[in-house]
Scaffold this motif. Structure first.
Motif, short mmCIF file in Angstrom:
data_model
loop_
_atom_site.label_atom_id
_atom_site.label_comp_id
_atom_site.label_asym_id
_atom_site.label_seq_id
_atom_site.Cartn_x
_atom_site.Cartn_y
_atom_site.Cartn_z
N GLU A 11 29.61 -11.09 28.01
CA GLU A 11 28.93 -12.59 27.35
C GLU A 11 30.23 -12.59 26.66
O GLU A 11 30.59 -13.26 25.76
CB GLU A 11 28.13 -12.42 27.39
N SER A 12 31.01 -11.52 26.57
CA SER A 12 32.11 -11.66 25.28
C SER A 12 33.49 -11.69 25.76
O SER A 12 34.44 -12.19 24.74
CB SER A 12 32.13 -10.08 24.34
N GLY A 13 33.67 -12.01 27.50
CA GLY A 13 34.67 -12.88 27.68
C GLY A 13 35.95 -11.46 27.83
O GLY A 13 37.20 -11.33 28.46
N GLY A 14 35.29 -9.78 27.61
CA GLY A 14 36.36 -8.56 27.60
C GLY A 14 36.99 -8.88 26.21
O GLY A 14 37.21 -7.90 25.85
N TYR A 15 37.84 -10.29 25.97
CA TYR A 15 38.14 -10.11 24.87
C TYR A 15 37.82 -11.38 23.67
O TYR A 15 37.58 -12.14 25.07
CB TYR A 15 39.37 -9.41 25.21
N PRO A 16 37.80 -11.81 23.05
CA PRO A 16 37.82 -12.77 22.15
C PRO A 16 38.39 -14.12 22.77
O PRO A 16 38.76 -14.73 21.76
CB PRO A 16 37.16 -12.60 20.95
N HIS A 17 39.68 -14.32 24.03
CA HIS A 17 39.63 -15.48 24.51
C HIS A 17 39.08 -16.47 24.66
O HIS A 17 37.98 -16.00 25.01
CB HIS A 17 40.31 -15.16 24.61
N PRO A 18 39.30 -17.40 24.00
CA PRO A 18 38.51 -19.14 24.32
C PRO A 18 37.93 -19.21 25.86
O PRO A 18 37.37 -19.55 26.86
CB PRO A 18 38.27 -19.74 23.55
N ASP A 19 39.09 -18.58 26.61
CA ASP A 19 38.51 -18.87 27.74
C ASP A 19 38.52 -17.78 29.04
O ASP A 19 37.36 -18.00 29.95
CB ASP A 19 40.66 -19.45 29.12
N HIS A 20 38.88 -16.64 28.78
CA HIS A 20 37.21 -15.52 29.55
C HIS A 20 36.84 -16.44 28.44
O HIS A 20 35.45 -15.55 29.45
CB HIS A 20 38.43 -14.16 28.59
N ILE A 21 35.81 -16.67 27.85
CA ILE A 21 34.24 -16.16 27.33
C ILE A 21 33.74 -18.19 28.43
O ILE A 21 33.14 -17.43 28.52
CB ILE A 21 33.65 -16.92 25.39
N MET A 22 34.45 -18.46 28.41
CA MET A 22 34.41 -19.77 29.01
C MET A 22 33.95 -19.34 30.90
O MET A 22 33.38 -19.81 31.27
CB MET A 22 35.49 -21.30 28.64
N THR A 23 34.62 -18.69 31.08
CA THR A 23 35.02 -18.09 32.21
C THR A 23 34.10 -17.45 32.30
O THR A 23 33.63 -17.66 33.88
CB THR A 23 36.03 -17.76 32.36
N HIS A 24 32.94 -16.84 31.62
CA HIS A 24 32.09 -16.18 31.85
C HIS A 24 30.52 -17.50 31.89
O HIS A 24 29.88 -16.92 32.61
CB HIS A 24 31.66 -14.82 30.20
N ARG A 25 30.98 -18.03 31.54
CA ARG A 25 29.83 -18.88 30.72
C ARG A 25 29.71 -20.11 32.51
O ARG A 25 28.94 -20.45 33.31
CB ARG A 25 30.19 -20.05 30.37
N VAL A 26 31.24 -20.31 33.04
CA VAL A 26 30.93 -20.62 33.96
C VAL A 26 30.79 -20.42 35.65
O VAL A 26 30.41 -20.39 36.23
CB VAL A 26 32.35 -21.66 34.57
N SER A 27 31.04 -18.94 35.32
CA SER A 27 30.77 -18.11 36.03
C SER A 27 28.97 -17.82 36.95
O SER A 27 28.62 -18.06 37.89
CB SER A 27 31.36 -16.88 36.18
N VAL A 28 28.56 -17.56 35.63
CA VAL A 28 27.13 -17.73 35.51
C VAL A 28 26.39 -18.70 36.30
O VAL A 28 25.77 -18.97 37.01
CB VAL A 28 26.83 -17.36 34.29
N GLU A 29 26.26 -20.01 35.74
CA GLU A 29 26.21 -20.71 35.10
C GLU A 29 26.81 -21.07 37.71
O GLU A 29 25.51 -21.73 38.10
CB GLU A 29 26.83 -22.25 34.79
N ALA A 30 27.63 -21.23 37.61
CA ALA A 30 27.46 -21.07 38.92
C ALA A 30 26.86 -20.23 39.86
O ALA A 30 25.77 -20.94 41.29
CB ALA A 30 28.82 -21.30 39.31
N PHE A 31 26.87 -19.28 39.92
CA PHE A 31 26.22 -18.01 40.48
C PHE A 31 24.79 -18.08 40.75
O PHE A 31 24.28 -18.52 41.31
CB PHE A 31 26.49 -16.95 39.64
N GLU A 32 24.41 -19.00 39.38
CA GLU A 32 22.85 -19.92 39.38
C GLU A 32 21.90 -20.88 40.46
O GLU A 32 21.66 -20.74 40.69
CB GLU A 32 21.99 -19.07 38.04
N ALA A 33 24.23 -21.97 40.27
CA ALA A 33 23.14 -23.36 40.58
C ALA A 33 23.59 -23.38 42.10
O ALA A 33 22.99 -24.11 43.07
CB ALA A 33 24.23 -24.18 40.03
N ALA A 34 25.02 -22.39 43.27
CA ALA A 34 25.08 -22.73 44.13
C ALA A 34 23.78 -22.65 44.91
O ALA A 34 24.06 -23.55 46.07
CB ALA A 34 26.63 -21.68 44.39
N GLY A 35 22.98 -21.99 45.27
CA GLY A 35 22.19 -21.52 46.45
C GLY A 35 20.89 -22.64 46.62
O GLY A 35 20.00 -22.54 46.84
N ASP A 36 20.61 -24.00 45.34
CA ASP A 36 20.25 -24.78 44.36
C ASP A 36 20.47 -26.26 45.11
O ASP A 36 21.79 -26.96 44.64
CB ASP A 36 19.50 -24.88 43.74
#
Length: 300
Positions: free
Chosen positions: A142-167
């Protein structure tokens, strides 16, 4: 740490590694990917942005015309690194947000990856998951590994897609409407690259060999955080692929100085002191047994 016997047949197993920029895949989890690919797994790197805002961090590449062609050059570098690692790669197509600097930092410009609505940003990733059908996904915490806005956004889209792709009812335009069946990945991991236990082990091994450690100052200033306790769940033995990882990293020539900080710890020190790449198991829909584990595909 003892060496784990090689597993020679991982055919039918699929790993998706989601990263923010070209070069991130070679600095986080690269030896793991190279190992799994060499053993027959299908490994796909997903790169969310083109790295267009990257600075020239290697003095040897600070030449006329390079900055103007950064987007094109970084695509070429990504292709070179992909071939070294033996993996596949796809671009999500978003624009690098850059790293805002200042106190407080200025806002990310509109239209960049970190400003895109979550549903819009996750849609192409959901599509790729349904196409590639990975059992395992790796990304950032959730921190992105370091606080780059693209790293934090990558976390967000990864979790969203992980949880949505099976529905089937979520993102139908990237699913049933496009002829793609739902697919639920089984495990989601976060990279744990510079955690204290590893950094300390490398530092102490360098000191024991009479070598200067690049981590002395970092460790002296290290602040232990309660939320970091117990995050390490998975250690993948991949020391035999550290050299492959380094070659892939060096292929990102605009971003990586081959004489620079990344390479201050000799490979033999790394292999002896810490021969694994490390992860946090963030989501699992299958029984994995006792932790820590030594395989991202454990239980699959």
């Amino acid at each position: 740490m003892g060496r784990m016997p090689a597993v020679h047949d991982r055919h039918g197993l699929r790993l998706m590694a989601i990263h923010a920029h070209p070069d991130d895949e070679s600095s986080k989890g690269a030896a793991t990917m190279a190992r799994y690919a060499s053993e027959g797994a299908d490994v796909l790197v997903v790169t969310c942005t083109g790295g267009e805002e990257g600075s020239i961090l290697n003095p040897a590449m600070d030449q006329p015309g390079v900055a103007a062609r950064m987007a094109e050059i970084r695509r070429q570098e990504m292709e070179a690194a992909r071939l070294i690692l033996g993996v596949r790669q796809e671009w999500l197509g978003f624009v690098d947000s850059g790293l805002p600097e200042g106190d407080p930092p200025p806002p990310v410009p509109d239209g960049r990856f970190a400003t895109i609505a979550l549903g819009e940003a996750a849609r192409p990733l959901v599509r790729l998951i349904r196409q590639f059908r990975p059992q395992v996904i790796t990304t950032y915490d959730e921190s992105g590994g370091y606080p780059h806005p693209d790293h934090i956004m990558t976390h967000r889209v990864s979790v969203e897609a992980f949880e949505a792709a099976g529905d089937p009812d979520r993102y139908p335009e990237a699913g049933v409407d496009a002829g793609l069946e739902p697919w639920q990945p089984l495990k989601l991991y976060y990279h744990l690259t510079f955690h204290k236990e590893r950094v300390l082990a490398l530092h102490e091994e360098m000191m024991a060999r009479g070598l200067e450690s690049p981590y002395a100052e970092r460790l002296a200033e290290w602040v232990d955080r309660a939320e970091d306790t117990g995050r390490l769940t998975t250690q993948v033995e991949c020391a035999d692929w550290f050299e492959t990882r380094d070659r892939a990293l060096i292929a990102h020539a605009t971003q990586v100085d081959p004489t620079g900080w990344w390479f201050r710890i000799p490979l033999e020190v790394q292999r002896d002191a810490w021969p694994t790449e490390d992860y946090q198991l963030a989501r699992s829909l299958i029984e994995v047994g006792m932790l820590p584990e030594d395989d991202l595909f454990n239980g699959v």
